[in-house]
Design a protein around this motif. Structure first.
Motif, short mmCIF file in Angstrom:
data_model
loop_
_atom_site.label_atom_id
_atom_site.label_comp_id
_atom_site.label_asym_id
_atom_site.label_seq_id
_atom_site.Cartn_x
_atom_site.Cartn_y
_atom_site.Cartn_z
N ILE A 373 0.84 -1.21 0.00
CA ILE A 373 0.00 0.00 0.00
C ILE A 373 0.87 1.25 0.00
O ILE A 373 0.62 2.20 -0.76
N HIS A 374 1.91 1.23 0.83
CA HIS A 374 2.80 2.39 0.92
C HIS A 374 3.47 2.65 -0.42
O HIS A 374 3.61 3.81 -0.85
N ARG A 375 3.86 1.58 -1.12
CA ARG A 375 4.53 1.74 -2.42
C ARG A 375 3.57 2.33 -3.44
O ARG A 375 3.97 3.17 -4.26
N LEU A 376 2.28 1.92 -3.39
CA LEU A 376 1.31 2.47 -4.34
C LEU A 376 1.00 3.94 -4.08
O LEU A 376 0.78 4.72 -5.01
N VAL A 377 0.98 4.32 -2.82
CA VAL A 377 0.58 5.68 -2.45
C VAL A 377 1.69 6.69 -2.67
O VAL A 377 1.43 7.86 -2.97
N GLU A 378 2.94 6.26 -2.57
CA GLU A 378 4.06 7.20 -2.60
C GLU A 378 4.10 8.06 -3.86
O GLU A 378 4.34 9.28 -3.76
N PRO A 379 3.87 7.54 -5.06
CA PRO A 379 3.88 8.42 -6.25
C PRO A 379 2.80 9.51 -6.19
O PRO A 379 3.03 10.63 -6.67
N PHE A 380 1.68 9.16 -5.63
CA PHE A 380 0.61 10.16 -5.48
C PHE A 380 1.08 11.28 -4.56
O PHE A 380 0.87 12.47 -4.85
N ARG A 381 1.75 10.91 -3.48
CA ARG A 381 2.24 11.91 -2.53
C ARG A 381 3.27 12.82 -3.21
O ARG A 381 3.21 14.05 -3.08
N MET A 382 4.18 12.22 -3.96
CA MET A 382 5.23 13.01 -4.60
C MET A 382 4.63 13.94 -5.65
O MET A 382 5.08 15.08 -5.81
N ALA A 383 3.61 13.46 -6.34
CA ALA A 383 2.97 14.31 -7.36
C ALA A 383 2.27 15.50 -6.71
O ALA A 383 2.31 16.62 -7.24
#
Length: 619
Positions: A373-383
């Motif tokens: 879950i953390h790996r999937l969410v991280e790109p959203f956070r960076m964007a």
């Protein structure tokens, strides 16, 4: 009889010039005629002179009356006259002579006072009638009751002035409580004490008298919000098809002690799933439950307890992880190379949810399924950050009151908390895009960009930046939410807690089931009704947190701790944040203290009714 005396003078309204020295009635007070010109010149008590029109006075006695001090009441046969006059009417002079056996200015004035008193006689200077026996009895009983009440009140006020009350005084203090709760505009007692009739003064008096303890939190009442959960029946869940997602490990992650879990997150390959309690399955538009939730706007989170927006039975049936399998409205989506949600689907589902605290999740963040879950969410956070999302890591605390004990715990900055926040924001963007593309009317959250775009790093910079940010607003058209770094966003992950989220769910459920959607106008009307009360909810929570923080300081009179200087715009005083209390303090600072300097402060006084605490620098 017509009120004429034996000498022919007319007693009553003036129809001729009254002789000098006659006794007049002026605004129910005695007056002596001193001269008659174009007006009547009179002398009142304390030798006050006045010129009046004849129609403004009544003749009581033709005189001569030389001094108002001579109008001592003579002895009379009031009881006898009252009995004799039962069932008849006489002129004023005859009435006076019957009572006092005399016709003098003093007797006339005494007769008028009997009329004004109204116990035995009624009438005017034209005619007098005896009050019936039963009416006299009623009036006497009423006056005796009033006299006793006035004695009780006088004794009560005396006790209050001496700072001592009795248990029986609770009823007499009721209007003070009503003022302190903001439900009354004034108080008889505060008026008696010459105190300003405002809630803060009433609160202070109740504390001083010991009628209230420091634990009484007046702010929910003062803001007019509901302080008990709704008591309405909750219908059963409809028998309908649901997508089985129980094979996906779903986690509801929240603060310790949370009682209303309404969102969970799971991962399926490259797709993120956010599951939300399917509240709209039980709360149809314009149902009794919907109207109640709309009138409340949101659940009320107080340090002393939770007041739910919906009946507790709704939470028991819908809360994720409270049963082995929970009904949900699930949002599935992927994130493209720019971090935006794509391929969004909305389904009614069944999920199997495990509940975790943030601390427990943080400890397992490197393990599946959290690592996935953390790996999937991280790109959203960076964007989001790339698009200018604001990160303000200002101190936050959790305040709990259990059995009267106030516990204040700073909220730790945990990766698990950031992960869950971003998952819910991604769901909000996904639902916003889904509805925008399909023309589904929902409320969107927007926030304009700040005038000065920067990335605040220190506490002082964050504090200054927060002061210039405009609040987010709910509108009917999608738009930028600058603070979150999102082009489109709606709130859709807390329908148990917020009516706006429930409104989104009702529209989504109608869309999914093929039912009629609410029109834009109907949705706007509902949104306006909810937003009219949510401001009171926010103020109540903020002021209640401040109240209990000050109660904590009252119980720790020698409290001291670390603070961080965040504002120095005032030469005389600065502002510091106290992270361990989540409190902002104004205090005197010496020359040379820099922004973001850590200092030690101590509390010198607390004014609970004014929600104020004073601090000083510990040198």
């Amino acid at each position: 009889m017509d009120g004429r005396g034996i000498c022919g003078e007319r007693i009553g309204t003036m129809e001729y010039e009254p002789p000098v020295g006659s006794l007049l009635l002026y605004k129910n007070q005695p007056a002596i005629v001193t001269a008659v010109t174009d007006k009547v010149e009179i002398r009142l008590a304390e030798d006050r002179a006045k010129r009046v029109r004849p129609k403004d006075v009544e003749l009581l006695h033709p005189g001569p009356c030389r001094n108002l001090a001579d109008l001592a009441s003579p002895a009379g046969e009031v009881q006898t006259a009252w009995e004799l006059l039962q069932g008849t009417s006489v002129g004023f002079r005859e009435f006076v002579e019957l009572v006092y056996d005399d016709w003098t200015p003093a007797a006339a004035w005494a007769g008028w006072q009997l009329l004004a008193d109204g116990l035995y006689f009624t009438g005017n200077t034209a005619a007098v009638t005896a009050v019936p026996v039963d009416e006299v009895a009623k009036t006497r009983a009423r006056r005796e009751t009033q006299a006793r009440a006035e004695q009780v009140w006088a004794a009560f006020v005396d006790r209050v002035r001496r700072g001592r009350t009795e248990p029986a005084d609770a009823e007499l203090l009721r209007d003070v409580e009503e003022l302190a709760f903001g439900r009354a505009a004034g108080s008889r007692l505060l008026k008696e004490l010459n105190q300003e009739p405002i809630p803060e003064k009433a609160h202070a008096l109740l504390l001083k008298l010991g009628h209230w303890t420091e634990e009484v939190n007046p702010y929910p009442h003062r803001q007019g919000v509901a302080v008990t959960p709704p008591d309405l029946p909750v219908p059963p869940l409809p028998d309908e098809d649901r997508v089985d997602l129980t094979h996906l490990p779903a986690l509801a992650i929240d603060d310790e002690g949370n009682r209303d879990p309404d969102d969970a997150v799971s991962a399926d390959g490259d797709r993120l799933w956010v599951h939300v309690a399917d509240v709209a399955a039980l709360v149809a538009p314009d149902s009794a439950l919907d109207l109640e939730a709309r009138s409340r706007g949101a659940s009320l989170y107080l340090p002393e307890g939770l007041v739910t927006m919906l009946p507790w039975a709704a939470t028991e049936r819908l809360g994720l992880g409270l049963a082995d399998v929970s009904p949900a409205l699930s949002f599935g989506f992927s994130l493209d190379q720019t971090g935006r949600p794509v391929d969004v689907e909305v389904v009614r589902s069944r999920v199997r949810v495990q509940r975790l605290t943030y601390a427990e999740a943080d400890a397992r963040l490197a393990e599946p399924p959290l690592a996935h879950i953390h790996r999937l969410v991280e790109p959203f956070r960076m964007a989001r950050l790339y698009r200018g999302a604001i990160q303000l890591a200002l101190p936050e605390v959790k305040i709990r009151v259990t059995d009267g004990d106030v516990v204040i715990r700073p909220l730790a900055r945990l990766d698990s908390r950031d992960m869950v926040t971003d998952a819910m924001l991604a769901a909000g963007e996904a639902v916003g895009r889904y509805c925008r593309e399909r023309g589904i009317a929902i409320p969107f959250a927007v926030q304009p960009a700040p005038q000065e775009v920067l990335a605040p790093q220190s506490l002082a910079e964050m504090y200054a930046f927060r002061r210039q940010m405009q609040p987010s607003r709910m509108v009917t058209a999608p738009g930028l939410h600058a603070g979150l770094g999102l082009e489109v966003y709606t709130r859709a992950t807390s329908p148990l807690r917020r009516y706006v989220d429930l409104l989104v769910h009702q529209q989504l459920r109608a869309h999914v089931t093929g039912a009629p959607l609410l029109s834009l106008d109907a949705m706007m009307e509902r949104l306006g009704a909810a937003e009219a009360v949510t401001g009171g909810i926010a103020r109540t929570e903020r002021m209640s947190n401040a109240h209990w923080t000050l109660v904590f300081l009252c119980r720790h009179p020698h409290w001291s701790g670390t603070a961080v200087v965040v504002d120095l715009r005032d030469r005389q005083q600065g502002t510091a944040l106290i992270p361990s209390l989540g409190l902002e303090a104004r205090l005197r600072l010496p020359m040379g203290v820099a922004l973001d300097a850590e200092i030690t402060v101590s509390c010198t006084s607390v004014d609970l009714p004014e929600l104020a605490a004073r601090f000083q620098l510990v040198r």
